[in-house]
Design a protein around this motif. Structure first.
Motif, short mmCIF file in Angstrom:
data_model
loop_
_atom_site.label_atom_id
_atom_site.label_comp_id
_atom_site.label_asym_id
_atom_site.label_seq_id
_atom_site.Cartn_x
_atom_site.Cartn_y
_atom_site.Cartn_z
N MET A 182 37.13 32.64 42.06
CA MET A 182 38.09 32.20 40.86
C MET A 182 39.51 32.55 40.88
SD MET A 182 35.07 31.92 37.90
CE MET A 182 36.19 31.06 36.96
N ILE A 183 39.72 33.93 41.39
CA ILE A 183 41.12 34.15 41.45
C ILE A 183 41.95 33.51 42.62
CG2 ILE A 183 42.77 36.36 42.14
CD1 ILE A 183 40.52 38.06 40.68
N ALA A 184 41.23 33.34 43.69
CA ALA A 184 42.02 32.61 44.82
C ALA A 184 41.89 31.10 44.46
CB ALA A 184 40.86 32.71 46.29
N GLN A 185 41.14 30.59 43.70
CA GLN A 185 41.13 29.12 43.43
C GLN A 185 41.90 28.55 42.28
OE1 GLN A 185 37.04 27.92 43.73
NE2 GLN A 185 36.79 29.17 45.59
N HIS A 186 42.30 29.35 41.26
CA HIS A 186 42.55 28.81 40.04
C HIS A 186 43.85 27.94 40.03
CE1 HIS A 186 45.23 32.67 39.87
NE2 HIS A 186 45.78 31.96 38.71
N LEU A 207 43.85 39.05 44.53
CA LEU A 207 42.25 39.37 45.58
C LEU A 207 42.57 40.73 45.93
CD1 LEU A 207 42.74 36.03 47.67
CD2 LEU A 207 40.90 36.89 46.11
N ARG A 208 43.54 41.31 46.27
CA ARG A 208 43.47 42.79 46.85
C ARG A 208 43.07 43.42 45.70
NH1 ARG A 208 47.16 46.51 46.10
NH2 ARG A 208 48.74 45.20 45.31
N LEU A 209 43.79 43.46 44.58
CA LEU A 209 43.36 44.32 43.21
C LEU A 209 41.87 44.21 43.11
CD1 LEU A 209 46.22 44.36 40.56
CD2 LEU A 209 45.26 46.26 41.83
#
Length: 497
Positions: A360-364, A345-347
């Protein structure tokens, strides 16, 4: 009749007439009841506001009824179809729609005030922008409302409203499936040609001669080109200002030459390969169930970018390297594994990835348990150096949130299944089928799809699509025979070995 040329000629003729002034004293009688009026009497009464012109209150009432009707139609449309056309970011999308309506209404008013040809008003530019940013359904509603409004602004010219409605509707259809920005340019040129043809046709219907109609057609062609230029200038500005993910932006992100993906390839090549394969699986499954395959692919490409921070703590990047987890406790290993979501998320924010991809990064992984290290911790708590240590399940679960969109749910399944199948020494269709069924069952029992838009039927269809694709990826392979070992030549007689 060339309406724009006629209005311009009238304005020029009026400007060439000297003003005629007169004076009416306070209390002076202008005309008497029953008196026959001449032109001078009528002019004096019109100057005093006693005669001539439309009643402003009746005009105001008519405009009010039209606006109220437009608002009622818009409310009914959004009430009926709002959930489908305003998927996420509802407030931002409504704000953008209102901003576009205000912008193009002001632009049309400026054309009227500057006495520019009304058929140059670039309403097709609104269609191009709105279809890409907001979708075709909402855009069609906006185009109908704006065409009527511009027709009223231009002196109740409903020939103009009809031309704008037809050409803008065609623009919606044309850009609906446009991909890269080069295709966008060709679509805009086609819209310009069609605008010219439609304007030419309406000029003929209005009774103009062929020469006048050709002139109007030329104005329509310029209108289309102006709409294209306006859309090309405003599109990237509005994309960034409202942080809206467009098909053009997704195609740019899906390019494996993208700088962030290139960095992932250099820093974590195993993760890059995994992400590309998961992207293919997710896109195939999304197409099967009617979700957005391009968004599923893009989300999969970037879902593990957080592994760039500590690439060698992930098995796919450990080829030829020692596993650093062997020297760590299970709890510490789980903490490092979980961190790739936060780092991703930071990147993603640093690289200005759209919010849909960040989600989608946070929830995958949702709130799934890191099973390998959890079981290791349980084993260690029963004996060895960590005997008696309390194992908290929460320490071995990802922070979430759980998947919300269909594409995030598809990504969760594709990611888990691909990683599990890759760990098999000899994957077979039957083993792949068992892994797919077991993964779906485990995610459902763990409640990972409780907040997701996927239905049970779509979840099982997703699993079936992933299973078929994985079997296709693996496929039968020819087992090549090893070359026979070459025997050493026999030593010459009299020599020693």
């Amino acid at each position: 009749m060339d309406r724009s040329a006629t209005a311009s000629a009238r304005n020029e003729a009026a400007a060439g007439v000297d003003d005629v002034s007169g004076r009416v004293a306070q209390g002076e009688r202008v005309v008497a009841r029953g008196e026959v009026l001449d032109r001078g009497d009528v002019a004096r009464m019109e100057a005093l506001g006693l005669a001539g012109g439309a009643n402003p209150w009746s005009v105001f009432l008519g405009v009010g009824i039209v606006v109220a009707t437009e608002m009622w139609v818009a409310w009914y449309f959004l009430e009926r179809f709002g959930k489908r056309i305003l998927k996420g970011k509802t407030a931002i999308r409504v704000l953008l729609a209102a901003s576009l309506l205000i912008l193009f209404t002001a632009l049309a008013r400026a054309f009227v005030l500057l006495s520019l040809p009304y058929y140059l008003i670039p309403l097709a530019g609104l269609s191009i922008l709105g279809t890409i940013l907001l979708g075709p359904r909402l855009m069609f509603l906006m185009v109908v409302i704006e065409s009527v409004n511009i027709g009223i602004i231009a002196g109740n010219d409903f020939f103009l409203a009809s031309v704008l409605l037809l050409t803008s509707g065609f623009a919606i259809y044309t850009v609906l499936r446009v991909g890269p920005r080069t295709e966008f340019l060709w679509a805009g040129l086609l819209i310009a040609v069609v605008t010219g043809v439609v304007t030419f046709a309406f000029a003929l219907i209005g009774g103009g001669g062929l020469q006048a109609a050709l002139g109007q057609g030329g104005i329509g062609l310029v209108n289309g080109l102006l709409s294209l230029m306006l859309a090309m200038v405003l599109l990237p500005l509005l994309e960034n200002a409202f942080n809206i993910l467009t098909p053009q932006k997704m195609l740019e992100l899906a390019d494996t030459g993208n700088p962030l993906l290139h960095k992932l390839l250099s820093g974590a090549p195993g993760t890059f390969t995994h992400s590309i394969q998961v992207g293919s699986l997710a896109a195939n499954a999304a197409e099967r169930i009617g979700a957005d395959p391009l968004l599923a692919r893009v989300g999969a490409y970037y879902h593990d970018v957080g592994k760039l921070e500590h690439p060698y703590y992930f098995i796919e990047n450990q080829i030829g390297r020692a596993n650093p987890h062997k020297s760590l406790t299970p709890a510490l290993s789980a903490r490092i594994i979980k961190r790739h979501v936060k780092d991703g998320l930071r990147l993603g924010r640093e690289w200005n990835l759209p919010q849909e991809v960040l989600d989608m990064i946070a929830q995958h992984h949702g709130t799934t348990r890191i099973e390998y290290f959890y079981r290791r911790a349980l084993e260690d708590s029963l004996g060895g150096d960590l005997a008696g240590v309390d194992v908290r399940e929460a320490d071995f679960r990802y922070p979430g949130p759980k998947p919300k969109s269909k594409e995030a749910g598809i990504l969760m399944l594709a990611d888990s299944i691909e990683a599990t199948v890759k760990s098999l020494d000899k994957p077979t269709p039957k083993r792949i089928e068992d892994i797919v069924a077991g993964t779906i069952r485990g995610k459902l029992e763990d409640g990972q799809f409780d907040e997701c838009q996927l239905t049970m039927h779509e979840i099982h269809e997703t699993g079936e699509a992933i299973r078929e694709a994985l079997i296709g990826f693996i496929g039968p392979r020819i087992e090549y025979p090893q070359a026979p070992a070459q025997s050493k030549p026999a030593p010459a007689r009299g020599s020693t070995a």
